[in-house]
Design a protein around this motif. Structure first.
Motif, mmCIF file in Angstrom:
data_model
loop_
_atom_site.group_PDB
_atom_site.id
_atom_site.type_symbol
_atom_site.label_atom_id
_atom_site.label_comp_id
_atom_site.label_asym_id
_atom_site.label_seq_id
_atom_site.Cartn_x
_atom_site.Cartn_y
_atom_site.Cartn_z
ATOM 1 N N UNK A 1 0.756 -1.017 -0.116
ATOM 2 C CA UNK A 1 -0.124 0.005 -0.048
ATOM 3 C C UNK A 1 0.875 1.281 0.162
ATOM 4 N N UNK A 2 2.158 1.158 0.118
ATOM 5 C CA UNK A 2 2.832 2.456 0.232
ATOM 6 C C UNK A 2 3.275 2.605 -1.229
ATOM 7 N N UNK A 3 3.740 3.858 -1.554
ATOM 8 C CA UNK A 3 4.163 4.254 -2.847
ATOM 9 C C UNK A 3 5.540 3.667 -3.204
ATOM 10 N N UNK A 4 5.493 3.203 -4.312
ATOM 11 C CA UNK A 4 6.945 2.610 -4.648
ATOM 12 C C UNK A 4 8.127 3.545 -4.798
ATOM 13 N N UNK A 5 7.677 4.719 -5.049
ATOM 14 C CA UNK A 5 8.435 5.693 -5.129
ATOM 15 C C UNK A 5 9.206 6.291 -3.677
ATOM 16 N N UNK A 6 8.250 5.961 -2.733
ATOM 17 C CA UNK A 6 8.925 6.376 -1.244
ATOM 18 C C UNK A 6 9.639 5.126 -0.894
ATOM 19 N N UNK A 7 9.527 3.955 -1.539
ATOM 20 C CA UNK A 7 10.145 2.660 -1.099
ATOM 21 C C UNK A 7 11.698 2.869 -1.840
#
Length: 323
Positions: A58-64
């Protein structure tokens, strides 16, 4: 090792935190990292049926970036005959980092690599161009039952490293750098990367830091963090707050933090009896910022590279399952 000899001792611990190197409190001008988002991991089953929490779902891949996903495996107390692993499966284009907090895991691959990891050990597998791999509890553990708890983190590889030869790092618990918070209420285990000049043993293609910290009830940890790295805080067990504005966080939740020089985690004064301390994974790295094409066990830059990986796998190019 027979089952009778195994004493559960989660990860590596220190009897006296006051003798460890201490982290200093942030200096004037050091900026705290704000909390951008808190998400709760969905629970499911992986492989042949062991329970997992998908920490970053559920987290944005850009943030990961540079990470793909992280699973918390367990914490589970297996009855005799219950323990399960994964069947043989392929990987290409990234690294899997398996950190065992409690229990024992055997792993083996089609390139002749493998071994056993137990309480506080880490197996760092760079899949690179591709291999087949299996992870399972040893036969005696299946028969006797017992505690099992760990994490698996997937670290992306930059385009120029995706097709390198596979390799292993076998990191033993005793190699991990141990630090204490300024109040000596939190133990910080540095598995990879560097905290305040203290480096962990894990060597990485993408600059990153991986930490497991245990906080006593009421303890406060101010953890210096590389300004170039993103920062993700995942609670393995317990409850507390993250950020200087004390955002509540508990077991199975991930906090995505914004930019800054350090991050703050505080354990609640009272914890539940099942987990008397708060255990947290903190991970961050320098974003790769390249296109991502991810399907199952293959993490590439384009869809055609993923299709090529499936084709190579079906043609047996990832090696063969040892007899």
């Amino acid at each position: 090792m027979t089952p009778e000899e195994v004493h559960p001792m989660p990860a590596i611990t220190a009897d006296d935190l006051t003798v460890l190197p201490r982290l200093t409190t942030p200096g004037l001008g050091d900026q705290p990292r704000p909390v951008w988002q808190v998400s709760t991991a969905p629970q499911g089953h992986e492989g042949e049926g062991f329970p997992v929490r998908r920490a970053f779902a559920g987290l944005d891949l850009a943030h990961l970036d540079p990470f793909i996903m992280m699973d918390q495996m367990g914490e589970v107390e297996y009855a005799p005959g219950e323990a399960k692993g994964t069947p043989w499966h392929p990987h290409r284009g990234f690294e899997t980092v398996t950190y065992i907090i409690d229990g024992v895991f055997d792993h083996q691959d089609s390139h002749g690599g493998g071994g056993t990891i137990t309480n506080g050990d880490t197996q760092w597998m760079t899949a690179g161009a591709g291999l087949l791999h299996i992870e399972a509890p040893p036969e005696w553990l299946v028969q006797s039952g017992g505690l099992f708890h760990g994490i698996q983190l997937w670290v992306n590889l930059p385009r120029d490293a995706k097709m390198i030869d596979p390799k292993y790092q076998d990191i033993r618990s005793g190699e991990v750098a141990l630090l204490a918070s300024s109040d000596a209420g939190a133990l910080v285990r540095v598995i990879a990367g560097s905290i305040a000049g203290h480096s962990g043993p894990g060597s990485t293609f993408t600059p990153m830091t991986l930490v497991h910290t245990t906080l006593e009830p009421g303890a406060r940890l101010e953890l210096p963090w590389d300004v170039e790295f993103n920062a993700l805080v995942y609670v393995l067990n317990g409850r507390g707050t993250v950020g200087t504005d004390a955002h509540p966080i508990h077991t199975g939740q991930t906090a995505v933090l914004g930019a800054g020089d350090y991050l703050t985690i505080t354990a609640d004064g009272s914890q539940e009896s099942r987990s008397p301390k708060m255990d947290v994974i903190v991970v961050g790295g320098r974003p790769i910022r390249e296109p991502l094409a991810w399907a199952g066990p293959f993490v590439m830059n384009t869809r055609s590279e993923v299709l090529q990986a499936y084709e190579d796998f079906q043609r047996g190019h990832f090696g063969h399952i040892p007899g």
